[in-house]
Structure formats: C-alpha cells, structure tokens
Design a protein around this motif. Structure first.
Motif, PDB file in Angstrom:
ATOM      1  N   ASN A 268       2.594   5.053  26.457  1.00 56.70           N
ATOM      2  CA  ASN A 268       3.484   3.958  26.608  1.00 56.70           C
ATOM      3  C   ASN A 268       3.127   2.696  27.190  1.00 56.70           C
ATOM      4  OD1 ASN A 268       5.265   5.883  25.197  1.00 56.70           O
ATOM      5  ND2 ASN A 268       5.988   6.807  27.033  1.00 56.70           N
ATOM      6  N   GLN A 269       2.422   2.785  28.337  1.00 56.44           N
ATOM      7  CA  GLN A 269       2.051   1.504  28.865  1.00 56.44           C
ATOM      8  C   GLN A 269       1.334   0.574  28.037  1.00 56.44           C
ATOM      9  OE1 GLN A 269       0.054   3.277  32.402  1.00 56.44           O
ATOM     10  NE2 GLN A 269       1.858   3.002  33.606  1.00 56.44           N
TER      11      GLN A 269
ATOM     12  N   ALA B  79       3.715  13.705  23.463  1.00 55.76           N
ATOM     13  CA  ALA B  79       4.507  13.063  24.317  1.00 55.76           C
ATOM     14  C   ALA B  79       4.922  14.096  25.266  1.00 55.76           C
ATOM     15  CB  ALA B  79       5.743  12.633  23.380  1.00 55.76           C
ATOM     16  N   SER B  80       4.899  15.174  25.209  1.00 52.92           N
ATOM     17  CA  SER B  80       5.058  16.108  26.465  1.00 52.92           C
ATOM     18  C   SER B  80       4.018  16.499  27.166  1.00 52.92           C
ATOM     19  CB  SER B  80       5.667  17.310  25.849  1.00 52.92           C
ATOM     20  OG  SER B  80       4.856  18.082  25.094  1.00 52.92           O
ATOM     21  N   THR B  81       2.858  15.781  27.026  1.00 54.07           N
ATOM     22  CA  THR B  81       1.561  16.068  27.590  1.00 54.07           C
ATOM     23  C   THR B  81       1.314  14.803  28.715  1.00 54.07           C
ATOM     24  OG1 THR B  81      -0.042  14.666  26.285  1.00 54.07           O
ATOM     25  CG2 THR B  81       0.252  17.042  26.104  1.00 54.07           C
ATOM     26  N   GLY B  82       0.394  14.891  29.619  1.00 56.10           N
ATOM     27  CA  GLY B  82      -0.140  13.668  30.552  1.00 56.10           C
ATOM     28  C   GLY B  82      -0.196  12.629  30.030  1.00 56.10           C
TER      29      GLY B  82
ATOM     30  N   ALA C  32       1.272  10.760  27.605  1.00 55.94           N
ATOM     31  CA  ALA C  32       2.554   9.944  27.145  1.00 55.94           C
ATOM     32  C   ALA C  32       2.659   8.475  27.869  1.00 55.94           C
ATOM     33  CB  ALA C  32       3.732  10.834  27.445  1.00 55.94           C
ATOM     34  N   LYS C  33       2.392   8.802  29.244  1.00 56.61           N
ATOM     35  CA  LYS C  33       2.590   7.533  30.143  1.00 56.61           C
ATOM     36  C   LYS C  33       1.625   6.518  29.803  1.00 56.61           C
ATOM     37  CE  LYS C  33       3.235   5.941  34.879  1.00 56.61           C
ATOM     38  NZ  LYS C  33       3.458   6.166  36.236  1.00 56.61           N
ATOM     39  N   PRO C  34       0.237   6.796  29.828  1.00 57.88           N
ATOM     40  CA  PRO C  34      -0.750   5.789  29.276  1.00 57.88           C
ATOM     41  C   PRO C  34      -0.489   5.196  27.995  1.00 57.88           C
ATOM     42  CG  PRO C  34      -2.215   7.766  30.467  1.00 57.88           C
ATOM     43  CD  PRO C  34      -0.398   7.960  30.237  1.00 57.88           C
TER      44      PRO C  34
ATOM     45  N   THR D   9       1.276   0.769  24.737  1.00 66.54           N
ATOM     46  CA  THR D   9       2.107   0.252  23.733  1.00 66.54           C
ATOM     47  C   THR D   9       2.756  -0.947  24.352  1.00 66.54           C
ATOM     48  OG1 THR D   9       2.318   2.428  22.779  1.00 66.54           O
ATOM     49  CG2 THR D   9       3.783   0.692  21.993  1.00 66.54           C
ATOM     50  N   GLU D  10       3.465  -0.938  25.414  1.00 66.14           N
ATOM     51  CA  GLU D  10       4.216  -1.925  25.884  1.00 66.14           C
ATOM     52  C   GLU D  10       3.224  -3.296  26.141  1.00 66.14           C
ATOM     53  OE1 GLU D  10       6.134  -0.585  29.553  1.00 66.14           O
ATOM     54  OE2 GLU D  10       7.136   0.993  28.314  1.00 66.14           O
TER      55      GLU D  10
END
Length: 62
Positions: free
Chosen positions: A49-50, A40-43, A45-47, A52-53
């Motif tokens: 999360n996207q 979660a603290s790496t780069g 995390a954003k993809p 999953t959403e």
C-alpha cells in the motif's frame, strides 16, 4: 496465519505458471483475485500500500 501464507504461495505459483504458459482466461482471473485477497491479509499488505501510494503521488507530480 499459516493457512493464509500457504494460500498466498499456492495462488502465487499457480498465477506464475498461468502467466508463463499464456493461459489467460477465467481461471487466471480467479487465481489473480485469490492471490490478491490472501496477500492483503499478510504482513506484505502495508508495504505494498505504501509503495502504491508513493507511485501515485510521483505520477501526479509529473
């Protein structure tokens, strides 16, 4: 950042081998939680999360 990425690799490898050998117990749970925490603290995390959403939205429209 270098330490975080190396922890992600370490926890990922340990989790992979624990799952492959079917040694699922308290150690595997700790490893999975640690892997998720450091991931979660790496780069990545954003993809993640996207993705999953997007999956949640797709399932809710079924």
């Amino acid at each position: 950042m270098v330490i975080t990425v190396s922890f992600v690799v370490l926890f990922g490898l340990v989790l992979f081998f624990l799952l492959r050998s079917k040694e699922l117990g308290g150690g595997a749970a700790f490893t999975a939680a640690g892997f998720g925490f450091f991931l979660a603290s790496t780069g990545a995390a954003k993809p993640i999360n996207q993705l999953t959403e997007s999956l949640i939205q797709a399932v809710s429209q079924l």
